[in-house]
Design a protein around this motif. Sequence first.
Motif, PDB file in Angstrom:
ATOM      1  N   ASP A 145      -2.036   6.711  43.267  1.00  0.00           N
ATOM      2  CA  ASP A 145      -2.960   7.786  43.631  1.00  0.00           C
ATOM      3  C   ASP A 145      -4.326   7.497  43.009  1.00  0.00           C
ATOM      4  O   ASP A 145      -4.481   6.604  42.159  1.00  0.00           O
ATOM      5  CB  ASP A 145      -2.402   9.166  43.258  1.00  0.00           C
ATOM      6  CG  ASP A 145      -2.336   9.431  41.762  1.00  0.00           C
ATOM      7  OD1 ASP A 145      -3.228   8.973  41.011  1.00  0.00           O
ATOM      8  OD2 ASP A 145      -1.391  10.121  41.327  1.00  0.00           O
ATOM      9  N   ASP A 146      -5.323   8.234  43.456  1.00  0.00           N
ATOM     10  CA  ASP A 146      -6.713   7.908  43.087  1.00  0.00           C
ATOM     11  C   ASP A 146      -6.946   7.968  41.580  1.00  0.00           C
ATOM     12  O   ASP A 146      -7.640   7.118  41.011  1.00  0.00           O
ATOM     13  CB  ASP A 146      -7.691   8.859  43.799  1.00  0.00           C
ATOM     14  CG  ASP A 146      -7.763   8.592  45.298  1.00  0.00           C
ATOM     15  OD1 ASP A 146      -7.310   7.512  45.732  1.00  0.00           O
ATOM     16  OD2 ASP A 146      -8.271   9.467  46.033  1.00  0.00           O
ATOM     17  N   PRO A 168      -0.968   4.996  48.692  1.00  0.00           N
ATOM     18  CA  PRO A 168      -0.063   5.589  47.706  1.00  0.00           C
ATOM     19  C   PRO A 168       0.944   4.586  47.148  1.00  0.00           C
ATOM     20  O   PRO A 168       1.055   3.460  47.625  1.00  0.00           O
ATOM     21  CB  PRO A 168       0.648   6.698  48.501  1.00  0.00           C
ATOM     22  CG  PRO A 168       0.557   6.267  49.928  1.00  0.00           C
ATOM     23  CD  PRO A 168      -0.745   5.527  50.050  1.00  0.00           C
TER      24      PRO A 168
END
Length: 303
Positions: A145-146, A168
């Motif tokens: 995730d970011d 992801p």
Amino acid sequence: MSTTKESIGFIGVGLMGQGMARNLLDKGFPLTVMGHRNRKPVEELVTAGATEARTPKELASQATIIFLCVTGSPQVEAVLNGPDGIVAGARPGTIVVDCSTSDPGSTIRLAAELEAKGLHLCDAPLGGTPAQAVQGQLSTMIGADDAVFARIKPACEAWAQKVVHLGPVGDGHKMKLLNNFLSMGYGAIYSEALALAQKIGITPQTFNSVLSGSRMDCGFYQTFMKYVLERDRDAHKFTLVNALKDVRYLEGVANAAGVPNPIGNAVKNAYASAVANGRGDDYVPMLSDWIAQQSGVSLAPKG
């Protein structure tokens, strides 16, 4: 903005891992390492300033980001969840980065398990060779995730010149298996073509005189042919047993997706036949010798 570097743990300082770990040290990251069978890389890294941990649990207690560079999913699961595993020693918020070529289904499941315990798992499999690892010139394809990606990116950039965030968790391992299907597929095709060529009177040298520099040339072809032509065992240090593992993982992904992969199966069987005949520790370009032997020819230069 804080310039404090994350504390790094590194498990698996083998062919690829040693160069990666050394680049992290050289770029100022506090580093704790754990070896496997071979003491030499561990001792060289400790001499250069790393700390050694005896167990994954001990290593996890000293690190905020932990890189794993092990064989595959069974080893990753053991390092994470064993009695002295990472999960037993890691503090909340710790990120585990799996740089192995692993089964994406296992990766996604383990990430969910770790998330429930306040830890993070992401995948960052590698592109390149051990020589590129030493030079800090690997590439990596990351599933995260970011927020996790933002934290690991500076450490990944210590050993990779190309860092791509694919999406992801699991996407890195999916892409890596597709990448290795192509490269191991090339290895099987080169081997078959060279065996046929030799059988009909076209030597590897003549074969290469046409292919080298043509549209069919590439970096993988160059390292493959360096072994074929020069008998340089170390031209591409990736074992046949690991190649077979990767194409088997790809087969599992295809099965789960309901997609036929007949060429993948043919590639798998080329490597499986070599491994079944005791050649698992040979490197990928040496598949050419096994395939040639099946046709009663040798690619080794005469004399």
